[in-house]
Structure formats: structure tokens, C-alpha cells
Design a protein around this motif. Structure first.
Motif, short mmCIF file in Angstrom:
data_model
loop_
_atom_site.label_atom_id
_atom_site.label_comp_id
_atom_site.label_asym_id
_atom_site.label_seq_id
_atom_site.Cartn_x
_atom_site.Cartn_y
_atom_site.Cartn_z
N LYS A 1 0.76 -1.12 0.04
CA LYS A 1 -0.14 0.03 0.15
C LYS A 1 0.89 1.25 0.03
O LYS A 1 0.47 2.26 -0.59
CB LYS A 1 -0.88 0.05 1.21
CG LYS A 1 -2.11 -1.05 0.91
CD LYS A 1 -2.96 -1.04 2.29
CE LYS A 1 -4.19 -2.07 2.28
NZ LYS A 1 -4.84 -1.80 3.42
N ARG A 2 1.99 1.25 0.84
CA ARG A 2 2.75 2.34 0.85
C ARG A 2 3.47 2.60 -0.64
O ARG A 2 3.39 3.78 -1.02
CB ARG A 2 4.02 2.20 1.73
CG ARG A 2 3.61 2.45 3.41
CD ARG A 2 4.50 2.88 4.06
NE ARG A 2 5.47 1.85 4.20
CZ ARG A 2 5.43 0.71 5.04
NH1 ARG A 2 4.29 0.64 5.87
NH2 ARG A 2 6.27 -0.24 5.25
N LEU A 3 4.09 1.42 -1.40
CA LEU A 3 4.68 1.50 -2.66
C LEU A 3 3.46 2.21 -3.44
O LEU A 3 3.87 3.05 -4.26
CB LEU A 3 5.15 0.35 -2.81
CG LEU A 3 6.28 -0.22 -2.34
CD1 LEU A 3 6.60 -1.63 -2.86
CD2 LEU A 3 7.48 0.75 -2.54
N ARG A 4 2.27 1.79 -3.59
CA ARG A 4 1.02 2.20 -4.41
C ARG A 4 0.85 3.31 -4.16
O ARG A 4 0.86 4.41 -5.19
CB ARG A 4 -0.11 1.16 -4.10
CG ARG A 4 -1.31 1.52 -4.96
CD ARG A 4 -2.66 1.22 -4.46
NE ARG A 4 -2.87 1.76 -3.22
CZ ARG A 4 -3.53 1.33 -2.25
NH1 ARG A 4 -4.16 0.15 -2.58
NH2 ARG A 4 -3.79 1.97 -1.03
N ASN A 5 0.68 4.08 -2.96
CA ASN A 5 0.61 5.54 -2.67
C ASN A 5 1.76 6.31 -3.13
O ASN A 5 1.19 7.56 -3.40
CB ASN A 5 0.35 5.65 -1.12
CG ASN A 5 -1.02 4.85 -0.83
OD1 ASN A 5 -1.92 4.64 -1.65
ND2 ASN A 5 -1.09 4.79 0.61
#
Length: 89
Positions: free
Chosen positions: A8-12
Motif C-alpha cells: 500500500k505504501r508503494l502504491r501510494n
């Protein structure tokens, strides 16, 4: 899970996350597009789009077959690999 939070952090931050997960081996009575999950149901619940990766060893290609779609119209797409390069067919 901790791994999902990392995704999720990478996607964001603009990354596209493409996790790969296997299905069970199909038996003789199943067609190649039938979805048989073992331990991947949690992944399926959390993702926006899911594809089955179907290979064609005779044409040296593989097809991404949409199996879950939350982000608009998604169609099957075929690719081939030659000299370590991915090419849309």
C-alpha cells in the motif's frame, strides 16, 4: 498483514504492484480458465484487478485473462517473450 502495508505504501507513492500467486493444479475435468484457489482468497479480497496467467507453449505466448475487475473495462491481453523482451501481440 505487514506485506500488504508495504504494498500500500508503494502504491501510494506511484508504484504498480503486481504480486503473483499460484492456484492449485487443475484436474482433467477443469478447463484452463477455471479458478481453483488455495490460500489466495485473502489476496483476492484486497486487490482491485486480478488476472489469470494462461500460457500457450505452442505459440510461445501467454494471456492475462481478467478474473476480477474494479477499475473499468479490462480485456484479455496476450504477450510473448523473445530475447528477454516482453512484446504485446
Amino acid at each position: 498483514s505487514e506485506l500488504t502495508e508495504i504494498f500500500k505504501r508503494l502504491r501510494n507513492n506511484g508504484a504498480t504492484i503486481i504480486p503473483l500467486h499460484h492456484t492449485n493444479k487443475p484436474n482433467a475435468e477443469m478447463n484452463k480458465y477455471e479458478q481453483v484457489y488455495a490460500g489466495s482468497s485473502a489476496w483476492k479480497e484486497d486487490i482491485y484487478n486480478m488476472f489469470l496467467l494462461v500460457g500457450n507453449k505452442y505459440k510461445n505466448t501467454f494471456i492475462f485473462v481478467p478474473a476480477k475487475n474494479r477499475t473499468g473495462k479490462i480485456e484479455e491481453q496476450a504477450f510473448k517473450i523473445e530475447n528477454h523482451l516482453l512484446e504485446k501481440v
